[in-house]
Write a protein that holds these residues in place. Structure first.
Motif, PDB file in Angstrom:
ATOM      1  N   SER A  50       0.039   5.671   0.959  1.00 46.63           N
ATOM      2  CA  SER A  50      -0.910   6.545   1.167  1.00 46.63           C
ATOM      3  C   SER A  50      -0.243   7.996   1.037  1.00 46.63           C
ATOM      4  O   SER A  50       0.611   8.283   1.253  1.00 46.63           O
ATOM      5  CB  SER A  50      -1.472   6.246   2.498  1.00 46.63           C
ATOM      6  OG  SER A  50      -0.626   6.755   3.556  1.00 46.63           O
ATOM      7  N   VAL A  98      -4.087   0.110  -2.370  1.00 46.51           N
ATOM      8  CA  VAL A  98      -3.557  -1.310  -2.135  1.00 46.51           C
ATOM      9  C   VAL A  98      -3.933  -1.988  -2.901  1.00 46.51           C
ATOM     10  O   VAL A  98      -4.697  -2.318  -3.668  1.00 46.51           O
ATOM     11  CB  VAL A  98      -4.993  -1.569  -0.879  1.00 46.51           C
ATOM     12  CG1 VAL A  98      -4.362  -3.021  -0.016  1.00 46.51           C
ATOM     13  CG2 VAL A  98      -4.737  -0.649   0.160  1.00 46.51           C
ATOM     14  N   ASN A 158       0.795  -1.093  -0.100  1.00 48.26           N
ATOM     15  CA  ASN A 158      -0.022   0.033   0.129  1.00 48.26           C
ATOM     16  C   ASN A 158       0.882   1.335  -0.048  1.00 48.26           C
ATOM     17  O   ASN A 158       2.081   1.098   0.390  1.00 48.26           O
ATOM     18  CB  ASN A 158      -0.828   0.102   1.254  1.00 48.26           C
ATOM     19  CG  ASN A 158      -0.097   0.040   2.648  1.00 48.26           C
ATOM     20  OD1 ASN A 158       0.384   1.111   2.794  1.00 48.26           O
ATOM     21  ND2 ASN A 158      -0.087  -1.048   3.258  1.00 48.26           N
TER      22      ASN A 158
END
Length: 186
Positions: A9, A183, A7
């Motif tokens: 972010s 993701v 992932n």
């Protein structure tokens, strides 16, 4: 069990008058691996911190406490240790234990709505920061999902003074933040 995701972010406190992009950008990247159907281990690198000559890493695990049953959410308990260390200085890492409780509902195939809170402990001066959050994760393809989250960071602390002077606080407390993550399931 045996599933691994990676992932990345981007997000942070919303501060429209202090940042040209409207928020303080914070970037992380990491991975999660399912040890079994109820326990996952995870870790993230805090990439933005390296621009300030600081290494950042968090490592932890999450355990499913109960499975979703209609309107009763799936409950997950998480624990992690967040660490930072300034490059070039004598070794003096800063470690912050963090615990979380999350309730989630699968509202469609691979689409989750979730809410919860995490608490972060700071040894000096001996503070506890409570941060409630809500989010949505939804698939864009068979192996890629997008996750959006709103968070009230440090909701139990007065933030009307300091670098952002409570610009996105709620009632002078904490800061309001937004994050988006991608993701990938391997």
């Amino acid at each position: 069990e045996g599933e691994t995701t990676i992932n990345a972010s981007l997000g942070g406190p919303i501060v429209p008058s202090s940042s040209p992009v409207g928020f303080v950008p914070y970037i992380t990247a990491g991975a999660t691996h399912g040890l079994n159907n109820d326990i996952s281990v995870h870790g993230n690198l805090h990439l933005l911190m390296s621009a300030f000559a600081v290494g950042g890493l968090d490592l932890g695990a999450s355990a499913r406490l109960i499975r979703q049953d209609n309107v009763i959410p799936e409950l997950t308990l998480g624990a992690r240790l967040i660490g930072f260390m300034k490059f070039g200085d004598p070794v003096a890492p800063r470690l912050y234990p963090d615990v979380s409780l999350n309730g989630s509902w699968e509202i469609a195939d691979r689409t989750l709505v979730y809410a919860g809170a995490h608490g972060t402990f700071q040894w000096k001066p001996g503070a506890f920061y409570l941060s409630p959050f809500v989010g949505l994760q939804f698939p864009l393809s068979t192996s890629f999902s997008l996750q959006t989250e709103l968070i009230w960071q440090a909701s139990n602390h007065d933030t009307r003074v300091g670098i952002f002077e409570g610009e996105s606080s709620i009632g002078g407390m904490g800061s309001f933040g937004a994050f988006v993550a991608g993701v990938i399931t391997l």
